[in-house]
Scaffold this motif. Structure first.
Motif, mmCIF file in Angstrom:
data_model
loop_
_atom_site.group_PDB
_atom_site.id
_atom_site.type_symbol
_atom_site.label_atom_id
_atom_site.label_comp_id
_atom_site.label_asym_id
_atom_site.label_seq_id
_atom_site.Cartn_x
_atom_site.Cartn_y
_atom_site.Cartn_z
ATOM 1 N N THR A 1 -10.778 8.198 -8.928
ATOM 2 C CA THR A 1 -10.961 7.039 -8.055
ATOM 3 C C THR A 1 -11.112 5.763 -8.872
ATOM 4 O O THR A 1 -10.601 4.696 -8.505
ATOM 5 N N GLU B 1 2.376 7.429 0.530
ATOM 6 C CA GLU B 1 2.939 6.343 -0.278
ATOM 7 C C GLU B 1 3.936 6.906 -1.298
ATOM 8 O O GLU B 1 4.986 6.309 -1.552
ATOM 9 N N TYR C 1 -6.259 12.982 -6.552
ATOM 10 C CA TYR C 1 -7.212 12.576 -5.508
ATOM 11 C C TYR C 1 -7.057 13.469 -4.282
ATOM 12 O O TYR C 1 -8.032 14.016 -3.749
ATOM 13 N N GLN D 1 -7.649 8.763 3.289
ATOM 14 C CA GLN D 1 -7.189 8.102 2.068
ATOM 15 C C GLN D 1 -6.247 9.005 1.285
ATOM 16 O O GLN D 1 -5.236 8.551 0.744
ATOM 17 N N ILE E 1 -7.669 4.712 -9.981
ATOM 18 C CA ILE E 1 -6.888 4.139 -8.881
ATOM 19 C C ILE E 1 -7.400 2.753 -8.498
ATOM 20 O O ILE E 1 -6.617 1.809 -8.318
ATOM 21 N N THR F 1 -2.938 8.865 2.913
ATOM 22 C CA THR F 1 -2.274 7.593 2.606
ATOM 23 C C THR F 1 -1.612 7.640 1.236
ATOM 24 O O THR F 1 -0.459 7.223 1.070
ATOM 25 N N TYR F 2 -2.334 8.141 0.238
ATOM 26 C CA TYR F 2 -1.767 8.215 -1.109
ATOM 27 C C TYR F 2 -0.533 9.112 -1.147
ATOM 28 O O TYR F 2 0.492 8.763 -1.748
ATOM 29 N N GLU G 1 3.634 1.465 -12.969
ATOM 30 C CA GLU G 1 2.971 2.730 -12.618
ATOM 31 C C GLU G 1 2.493 3.517 -13.818
ATOM 32 O O GLU G 1 1.546 4.295 -13.718
ATOM 33 N N THR H 1 0.196 0.092 -9.944
ATOM 34 C CA THR H 1 0.809 0.238 -8.628
ATOM 35 C C THR H 1 1.992 1.187 -8.734
ATOM 36 O O THR H 1 2.587 1.336 -9.810
ATOM 37 N N TYR I 1 -2.796 9.840 -7.665
ATOM 38 C CA TYR I 1 -2.855 9.972 -6.210
ATOM 39 C C TYR I 1 -2.899 11.445 -5.787
ATOM 40 O O TYR I 1 -3.659 11.832 -4.888
#
Length: 513
Positions: free
Chosen positions: A251, A424, A402, A417, A254, A420-421, A278, A260, A399
């Motif tokens: 975390t 993405e 996580y 969350q 990130i 979401t990761y 990245e 990004t 990601y």
């Protein structure tokens, strides 16, 4: 200069020796490191770059030179070892050359302590570790610019070497700056002892490393990423799960690392990937100043062959025709011809068969064109050696770590969350988005395969998910059988190389070998 240059000046070398013979060999140079740094404290930058280079290059004088006596300059560099031991031993990638031990890796069969590819990685780790120890001892009594940061970087590199020993061999000797120079053979250290040491080192240097650093050098996020990976695999390494700790540090990577996702997946594996937002930590390659047969040249050239491909399209001047993916990797995408997933397009299918009925036949299986030496955004000229950096750590991996920790019940995260990761990552690849009900461990191991295969993670992932040994999960040529067969549980570790056992009577062989 866009990249950290990996210096090879003879005055900066920390010594060339056989690491299995003597972990504490004194440096053999025209000017000692201590004298050099007393005369020019700023020389530390070049010396540390040599340590970074030990993970990317074979030796100080070009691709034909070697840091380690008796280890082949072309075959033995660190990255080549990681791909051989992490990807070719697993499900997604196979090699057809059969070079005196490579067959045993690619078929996960007949492993023993004489296989030179196990020795290469073991030696490379125990080449790097005493170099770090030596420099740390010297720096104790010297004043140099940014001393805490520099020592933090050196301790990170030492920890990185130890991480691969923990993961691949499960034990070794604990050589540190505190026992550097000891003449008696060091005692064997258990996996738990090595784990505890690396954990303590990474926690200790967190405050010393900067938030940002020059490209290719360690910062806080790089160290935290390694610590998260250590904790992610803690149940395998020590018998005690540490997923909450892994989540805590991933975390931080990130939220505080300012990385990004690269909008273009292919950019991260192209010749101009040094501009990718990245990549957290790369192993640097340069076609002119850091040539090696063991960096991404191995991945690029090894996956190309003029028999079925136009190799200049990928920035190469030679195709070695060695590496192909298996259906265990490209099968994760379903039908490649209809898949919208951009990652599914990174296989060469023309002239090749879906099934790998003979792993030694070039046209069996699809070569991966994930890595290429050509630029992504601009034109480039093919070169003999690759200039594509290797993304050892990148944000998509963070990601997925996580998400895995959340699914495994770690405290401090959220399913929303994690979803979401993952979405993405999939949205970047133009793959269908998933719902919370799809976010299972089975999905995560498959998504890690789609996203990260050929990046040196797959064997470790399969072991963590209980899919590497045994017969519950089979892949082509597992156990040297066309459709795969069960392999013994001792294959979760590689054998300690024979030369290491002969050099130190305190070392013992791993069970089953």
């Amino acid at each position: 200069m866009k990249k950290l240059k990996l210096l090879g000046m003879s005055v900066l070398l920390l010594g060339t020796f056989s690491c299995t013979d003597d972990l504490n060999t004194e440096p053999k140079v025209q000017l000692t490191l201590e004298q050099l740094l007393q005369q020019d404290p700023n020389a530390i930058s070049g010396i540390v770059s040599k340590l970074y280079g030990s993970f990317a290059l074979s030796g100080p004088s070009g691709p034909g030179s070697t840091d380690i006596k008796d280890d082949d300059a072309g075959e033995s560099p660190f990255l080549r070892g990681i791909i051989n031991l992490q990807d070719f031993t697993a499900d997604g990638m196979k090699n057809r050359w059969g070079d005196d031990g490579l067959d045993q890796l690619t078929t996960t069969s007949n492993w023993d302590e004489n296989n030179k590819f196990f020795r290469y990685l073991y030696n490379r780790a125990y080449y790097t570790i005493p170099q770090c120890n030596n420099l740390l001892v010297i720096l104790e009594n010297l004043d140099i610019p940014n001393k805490n940061q520099v020592t933090g970087e050196i301790r990170f590199l030492r920890s990185l070497a130890y991480y691969y020993l923990i993961d691949c061999f499960g034990k070794g000797v604990l050589a540190t700056d505190q026992n550097f120079g000891q003449s008696a053979p060091l005692e064997e250290a258990s996996r738990q002892e090595l784990f505890d040491y690396v954990e303590s080192e990474l926690l200790a240097i967190e405050a010393d490393l900067p938030e940002t650093n020059s490209y290719g050098r360690a910062n806080k996020s790089v160290s935290r990423m390694l610590l998260a990976k250590l904790y992610l695999n803690a149940e395998v390494y020590t018998g005690t799960q540490r997923y909450t700790d892994a989540l805590t540090f991933i975390t931080k990577v990130i939220n505080e690392g300012n990385y990004t996702l690269d909008p273009n997946f292919g950019h991260m594996f192209s010749g101009d990937n040094n501009t990718s937002p990245e990549i957290i930590y790369p192993l640097i390659a340069d076609p002119l100043v850091s040539q090696s047969y063991g960096n991404t040249t191995y991945l690029v050239n090894g996956s190309l062959n003029t028999a079925t491909m136009t190799i200049s399209d990928y920035g190469a001047t030679a195709g070695w025709g060695g590496h192909r993916a298996t259906k265990a990797w490209y099968g994760l995408f379903g039908n490649l011809g209809t898949s919208t997933d951009s990652r599914a397009q990174l296989f060469w299918t023309s002239g090749h068969t879906f099934e790998m009925t003979d792993y030694k036949e070039w046209t069996n299986g699809y070569p991966s064109i994930k890595f290429r030496n050509s630029n992504f955004g601009t034109t480039s000229t093919p070169t003999d050696f690759s200039g594509t950096d290797f993304p050892l750590f990148r944000l998509a991996d963070a990601y997925l770590i996580y998400a895995e920790c959340v699914v495994r019940g770690a405290a401090g995260g959220s399913t929303s969350q994690a979803l979401t990761y993952v979405n993405e990552i999939r949205d970047r690849a133009n793959a269908n988005l998933i719902s919370a009900g799809d976010l299972t461990l089975d999905f995560i191991i498959d998504e890690r395969g789609r996203e990260l295969t050929f990046e040196g993670h797959r064997r470790t992932d399969l072991i963590r998910f209980g899919r590497f040994t045994g017969g519950s999960y089979l892949w082509p040529w597992k156990g040297n059988t066309l459709n795969g067969t069960s392999i013994p549980s001792n294959y979760k570790l590689f054998p300690i190389p024979l030369k290491a056992l002969q050099a130190n009577p305190n070392l013992t062989q791993n069970p089953g070998y």
